[in-house]
Design a protein around this motif. Sequence first.
Motif, PDB file in Angstrom:
ATOM      1  N   THR A 157       0.841  -1.193   0.000  1.00  0.00           N
ATOM      2  CA  THR A 157       0.000   0.000   0.000  1.00  0.00           C
ATOM      3  C   THR A 157       0.874   1.239   0.000  1.00  0.00           C
ATOM      4  O   THR A 157       1.858   1.307   0.731  1.00  0.00           O
ATOM      5  N   ALA A 158       0.503   2.204  -0.811  1.00  0.00           N
ATOM      6  CA  ALA A 158       1.181   3.496  -0.859  1.00  0.00           C
ATOM      7  C   ALA A 158       0.183   4.586  -0.501  1.00  0.00           C
ATOM      8  O   ALA A 158      -1.030   4.401  -0.633  1.00  0.00           O
ATOM      9  N   VAL A 159       0.700   5.724  -0.053  1.00  0.00           N
ATOM     10  CA  VAL A 159      -0.141   6.851   0.330  1.00  0.00           C
ATOM     11  C   VAL A 159       0.277   8.061  -0.489  1.00  0.00           C
ATOM     12  O   VAL A 159       1.463   8.402  -0.554  1.00  0.00           O
ATOM     13  N   MET A 160      -0.707   8.729  -1.121  1.00  0.00           N
ATOM     14  CA  MET A 160      -0.448   9.911  -1.931  1.00  0.00           C
ATOM     15  C   MET A 160      -1.016  11.137  -1.240  1.00  0.00           C
ATOM     16  O   MET A 160      -2.098  11.083  -0.644  1.00  0.00           O
ATOM     17  N   SER A 161      -0.299  12.246  -1.345  1.00  0.00           N
ATOM     18  CA  SER A 161      -0.798  13.537  -0.868  1.00  0.00           C
ATOM     19  C   SER A 161      -0.329  14.607  -1.850  1.00  0.00           C
ATOM     20  O   SER A 161       0.521  14.360  -2.699  1.00  0.00           O
ATOM     21  N   MET A 221      -4.305  19.775  -0.332  1.00  0.00           N
ATOM     22  CA  MET A 221      -5.234  18.661  -0.516  1.00  0.00           C
ATOM     23  C   MET A 221      -6.400  18.799   0.454  1.00  0.00           C
ATOM     24  O   MET A 221      -6.190  18.984   1.647  1.00  0.00           O
ATOM     25  N   PRO A 222      -7.634  18.712  -0.046  1.00  0.00           N
ATOM     26  CA  PRO A 222      -8.801  18.818   0.848  1.00  0.00           C
ATOM     27  C   PRO A 222      -9.016  17.528   1.645  1.00  0.00           C
ATOM     28  O   PRO A 222      -8.444  16.491   1.346  1.00  0.00           O
ATOM     29  N   GLY A 223      -9.848  17.613   2.633  1.00  0.00           N
ATOM     30  CA  GLY A 223     -10.241  16.422   3.390  1.00  0.00           C
ATOM     31  C   GLY A 223      -9.168  15.944   4.331  1.00  0.00           C
ATOM     32  O   GLY A 223      -8.430  16.726   4.909  1.00  0.00           O
ATOM     33  N   ASP A 224      -9.054  14.622   4.469  1.00  0.00           N
ATOM     34  CA  ASP A 224      -8.130  14.057   5.452  1.00  0.00           C
ATOM     35  C   ASP A 224      -6.674  14.085   5.000  1.00  0.00           C
ATOM     36  O   ASP A 224      -5.780  13.748   5.755  1.00  0.00           O
ATOM     37  N   GLY A 225      -6.404  14.459   3.772  1.00  0.00           N
ATOM     38  CA  GLY A 225      -5.045  14.683   3.354  1.00  0.00           C
ATOM     39  C   GLY A 225      -4.282  13.522   2.756  1.00  0.00           C
ATOM     40  O   GLY A 225      -3.112  13.656   2.490  1.00  0.00           O
ATOM     41  N   GLU A 226      -4.900  12.373   2.528  1.00  0.00           N
ATOM     42  CA  GLU A 226      -4.193  11.293   1.848  1.00  0.00           C
ATOM     43  C   GLU A 226      -5.145  10.408   1.072  1.00  0.00           C
ATOM     44  O   GLU A 226      -6.319  10.315   1.379  1.00  0.00           O
ATOM     45  N   ILE A 227      -4.581   9.763   0.043  1.00  0.00           N
ATOM     46  CA  ILE A 227      -5.320   8.800  -0.764  1.00  0.00           C
ATOM     47  C   ILE A 227      -4.460   7.538  -0.827  1.00  0.00           C
ATOM     48  O   ILE A 227      -3.274   7.624  -1.137  1.00  0.00           O
ATOM     49  N   ASP A 228      -5.036   6.390  -0.512  1.00  0.00           N
ATOM     50  CA  ASP A 228      -4.299   5.127  -0.519  1.00  0.00           C
ATOM     51  C   ASP A 228      -4.427   4.406  -1.863  1.00  0.00           C
ATOM     52  O   ASP A 228      -5.463   4.502  -2.519  1.00  0.00           O
ATOM     53  N   ALA A 229      -3.380   3.690  -2.210  1.00  0.00           N
ATOM     54  CA  ALA A 229      -3.400   2.794  -3.364  1.00  0.00           C
ATOM     55  C   ALA A 229      -2.741   1.500  -2.931  1.00  0.00           C
ATOM     56  O   ALA A 229      -1.641   1.507  -2.395  1.00  0.00           O
ATOM     57  N   SER A 230      -3.424   0.384  -3.128  1.00  0.00           N
ATOM     58  CA  SER A 230      -2.830  -0.889  -2.722  1.00  0.00           C
ATOM     59  C   SER A 230      -2.921  -1.904  -3.848  1.00  0.00           C
ATOM     60  O   SER A 230      -3.713  -1.771  -4.771  1.00  0.00           O
ATOM     61  N   LEU A 231      -2.076  -2.920  -3.735  1.00  0.00           N
ATOM     62  CA  LEU A 231      -2.029  -3.973  -4.731  1.00  0.00           C
ATOM     63  C   LEU A 231      -1.625  -5.266  -4.038  1.00  0.00           C
ATOM     64  O   LEU A 231      -0.710  -5.274  -3.215  1.00  0.00           O
ATOM     65  N   GLU A 232      -2.321  -6.344  -4.350  1.00  0.00           N
ATOM     66  CA  GLU A 232      -1.995  -7.659  -3.805  1.00  0.00           C
ATOM     67  C   GLU A 232      -1.478  -8.536  -4.931  1.00  0.00           C
ATOM     68  O   GLU A 232      -2.105  -8.657  -5.976  1.00  0.00           O
ATOM     69  N   LEU A 233      -0.310  -9.136  -4.704  1.00  0.00           N
ATOM     70  CA  LEU A 233       0.289 -10.078  -5.642  1.00  0.00           C
ATOM     71  C   LEU A 233       0.447 -11.410  -4.954  1.00  0.00           C
ATOM     72  O   LEU A 233       0.715 -11.451  -3.752  1.00  0.00           O
ATOM     73  N   SER A 234       0.294 -12.480  -5.678  1.00  0.00           N
ATOM     74  CA  SER A 234       0.522 -13.796  -5.068  1.00  0.00           C
ATOM     75  C   SER A 234       1.672 -14.472  -5.760  1.00  0.00           C
ATOM     76  O   SER A 234       2.043 -14.118  -6.875  1.00  0.00           O
TER      77      SER A 234
END
Length: 166
Positions: free
Chosen positions: A145-149, A153-166
């Motif tokens: 998971t990564a966090v972008m800001s 930035m309005p609101g809580d100040g971050e947007i998450d992006a995640s990826l699951e690999l097997s």
Amino acid sequence: CSDQNLTQTSNCGTTQSVKGTKDCGTPDLSITKKAFRDQNNNSAGNYNLTTEIDKVSKNQVFVYVFEIKNEGDKKADEIKVVDVLKGDNQELLSFVDAESPCKYTSSSRTVTCTGMSLSPDKTDTYAFRVKVSSAAVNGEVIKNTAVMSYKDMPGDGEIDASLELS
């Protein structure tokens, strides 16, 4: 927005008309995290992204990519993405290299990508390569998971992006 006549009020309460640019609109950013097979012609910071993957193998090198889109009507400045390679089997990954706006801090296992500005209706990416450990077990899930800001930035100040690999 364009130059307009704006009203300015001084500290003592007088109002005057001034020419200026009204701050209007807002950026509307989204981030998607993807993984791509490492190509033979890839080199540090120069990645050919042709084959997206959702599975990895022991000792495999692959490229993590953050795709950032601005669907708003204002430019977003000082975009920052932070990706900590800890938890959720992240210890199975080792950092290899990154594009120039991305830096790796080994003591915290953190990749930080900074400096992007993104105009409305534009898309750009940050990317870095990692290698899967030889200790990886078939069927284990590696969740990242990564966090972008970004500036203002309005609101809580971050947007998450995640990826699951097997």
